[in-house]
Design a protein around this motif. Structure first.
Motif, short mmCIF file in Angstrom:
data_model
loop_
_atom_site.label_atom_id
_atom_site.label_comp_id
_atom_site.label_asym_id
_atom_site.label_seq_id
_atom_site.Cartn_x
_atom_site.Cartn_y
_atom_site.Cartn_z
N ILE A 217 2.69 -4.17 4.61
CA ILE A 217 1.93 -3.03 5.11
C ILE A 217 2.80 -1.78 5.26
O ILE A 217 4.02 -1.86 5.35
CB ILE A 217 1.28 -3.36 6.48
CG1 ILE A 217 2.37 -3.66 7.53
CG2 ILE A 217 0.30 -4.51 6.34
CD1 ILE A 217 1.84 -3.70 8.94
N ASP A 218 2.12 -0.64 5.29
CA ASP A 218 2.76 0.65 5.56
C ASP A 218 2.40 1.04 6.99
O ASP A 218 1.27 1.46 7.26
CB ASP A 218 2.28 1.70 4.57
CG ASP A 218 3.05 3.02 4.68
OD1 ASP A 218 3.37 3.42 5.82
OD2 ASP A 218 3.33 3.63 3.65
N ALA A 220 3.30 3.49 8.96
CA ALA A 220 2.99 4.90 9.20
C ALA A 220 1.54 5.21 8.86
O ALA A 220 0.85 5.93 9.60
CB ALA A 220 3.94 5.78 8.39
N LYS A 221 1.05 4.67 7.76
CA LYS A 221 -0.34 4.92 7.36
C LYS A 221 -1.32 4.31 8.35
O LYS A 221 -2.35 4.91 8.67
CB LYS A 221 -0.58 4.37 5.95
CG LYS A 221 0.07 5.19 4.85
CD LYS A 221 -0.32 4.66 3.48
CE LYS A 221 0.29 5.52 2.37
NZ LYS A 221 -0.07 5.01 1.02
N GLU A 230 -6.14 -1.60 5.10
CA GLU A 230 -5.29 -2.78 5.29
C GLU A 230 -6.07 -3.92 5.91
O GLU A 230 -5.89 -5.08 5.55
CB GLU A 230 -4.08 -2.42 6.17
CG GLU A 230 -3.13 -1.40 5.56
CD GLU A 230 -2.27 -1.99 4.46
OE1 GLU A 230 -2.50 -3.14 4.04
OE2 GLU A 230 -1.36 -1.28 3.99
N THR A 248 6.35 -5.90 7.16
CA THR A 248 6.57 -4.50 6.76
C THR A 248 7.47 -4.36 5.55
O THR A 248 7.71 -3.23 5.10
CB THR A 248 7.21 -3.72 7.93
OG1 THR A 248 8.43 -4.35 8.31
CG2 THR A 248 6.26 -3.69 9.12
N GLN A 252 11.19 -0.96 5.35
CA GLN A 252 10.63 -0.45 6.60
C GLN A 252 11.13 -1.22 7.81
O GLN A 252 11.35 -0.64 8.86
CB GLN A 252 9.10 -0.54 6.57
CG GLN A 252 8.43 0.60 5.82
CD GLN A 252 6.95 0.71 6.18
OE1 GLN A 252 6.39 -0.18 6.82
NE2 GLN A 252 6.35 1.80 5.79
#
Length: 355
Positions: A217-218, A220-221, A230, A248, A252
């Motif tokens: 996953i990102d 920040a998004k 997500e 992450t 990240q």
């Protein structure tokens, strides 16, 4: 007994999670002249010898044992890297109190003689521990100290409960042992990981090899409002009865604050549980897990079964009706062997556990 619980590897610094500051606070409230700090937790592969802490690579595994400041994972901890294995020096950076030591050789003496060598100005005493026999003697000594001072304030890992419990069990104070029921298999299993530990990384690789689906996953998004995409991806896999591990990624993981990572992961887990897609959730990562639990609206937990040393399976207590009684497991970065997530998936009690 009032115990300030620390990590078994004493993760802390002068500015983050200061154990020395906690000891100072306890000393201002409680009256015991000497504050014990128990160094080793043998059941978790933590051994304290002559004040120096050694830790196994992977709690509950057969990994190698390293001095703490040479431990492949702990010396690279992203928040509180271990730069000193002598706990007197480590904690001594966090408090002005003088710290004495009851070393592993002195543990073989009668407990009445343990503190005879301590200096008058030493207000804290670190206690070595190598095995369960040491813990039982330490429990007897701590119990005697409490009887003399009314309330005994102490600091250290869960070995303090193990020490006191071992001693009290030997005196016949306890009721009959509880027999834990095996919780059984939980499919699909959702794993959310904010851990930077190589132990957890190996567990993720193992999980993928046995069929777990990986979602990177990102953070920040997600925190900027892009949660739905997500969530859909993860929930679609869970709907297909796929076991899922969410993390992450390598880049990240080492550059994001624990609060951000934990919050994002908790939001994803909460969304999956809200759709009744996951009845058992593993939350991996010591620094991120508390933030994930908050995002999941978990207020407390009740133990269900002791599947792995140092990380029991629990039932969540939450005001959120979807989250309440969901099975959760909080795993520190150093906990478990490579098959950890498979063990949590299958929910089989270890053969040797009956309490």
């Amino acid at each position: 007994h009032v115990h300030y619980k620390t990590c078994s590897t004493f993760d802390s610094s002068t500015t983050i999670g200061s154990i020395g500051k906690a000891i100072d606070c306890g000393a201002s409230v409680f009256n015991n002249k000497l504050i014990p700090v128990l160094g080793g937790t043998p059941a978790l592969g933590r051994y304290c010898l002559f004040g120096n802490l050694f830790a196994r690579m992977g709690i509950g595994s057969t990994g190698d044992i390293y001095r703490l400041d040479r431990h492949p994972s702990m010396r690279k901890h992203p928040v509180t890297p271990a730069t000193e294995s002598d706990l007197r020096l480590h904690i001594g950076q966090q408090t002005n109190k003088k710290i004495g030591l009851i070393n592993v050789l002195q543990l073989d003496q009668n407990i009445e003689h343990w503190t005879a060598h301590l200096k008058e100005d030493e207000e804290v005493v670190l206690i070595d521990a190598l095995n369960d026999e040491h813990l039982q003697k330490i429990g007897r000594w701590m119990n005697a100290q409490a009887n003399g001072s009314g309330t005994m304030f102490s600091a250290g890992p869960s070995a303090i409960e193990m020490a006191l419990g071992s001693y009290w069990a030997g005196t016949g104070m306890f009721n009959k042992e509880k027999q834990w029921a095996a919780p059984g298999k939980a499919t699909p299993l959702l794993v959310i990981s904010g851990s930077c530990s190589p132990v957890t990384a190996a567990q993720i690789i193992y999980a993928k090899a046995i069929g777990f689906k990986e979602v990177i996953i990102d953070v920040a998004k997600i925190l900027s409002g892009d949660l739905e995409k997500e969530t859909r991806n993860i929930n679609a896999l869970l709907q297909q009865q796929e076991n899922v591990v969410v993390h992450t990624g390598d880049i990240q993981a080492n550059n994001l604050a624990a609060e951000k990572v934990g919050t994002a992961l908790g939001m994803l887990a909460k969304a999956a549980v809200g759709k009744s897609l996951a009845k058992r959730v593993v939350i991996a990562g010591g620094d991120t897990s508390s933030y994930a639990a908050r995002a999941m609206e978990i207020e407390a937990v009740e133990m269900i079964a002791p599947l792995v040393s140092g990380a029991p399976l629990c039932s969540a207590i939450s005001p959120n009706k979807y989250m309440n009684v969901v099975e959760v497991n909080f795993k520190g970065g150093q906990v478990g062997s490579e098959d950890y997530f498979e063990v949590l998936l299958n929910g089989k009690l270890p053969v040797t556990v009956a309490h």
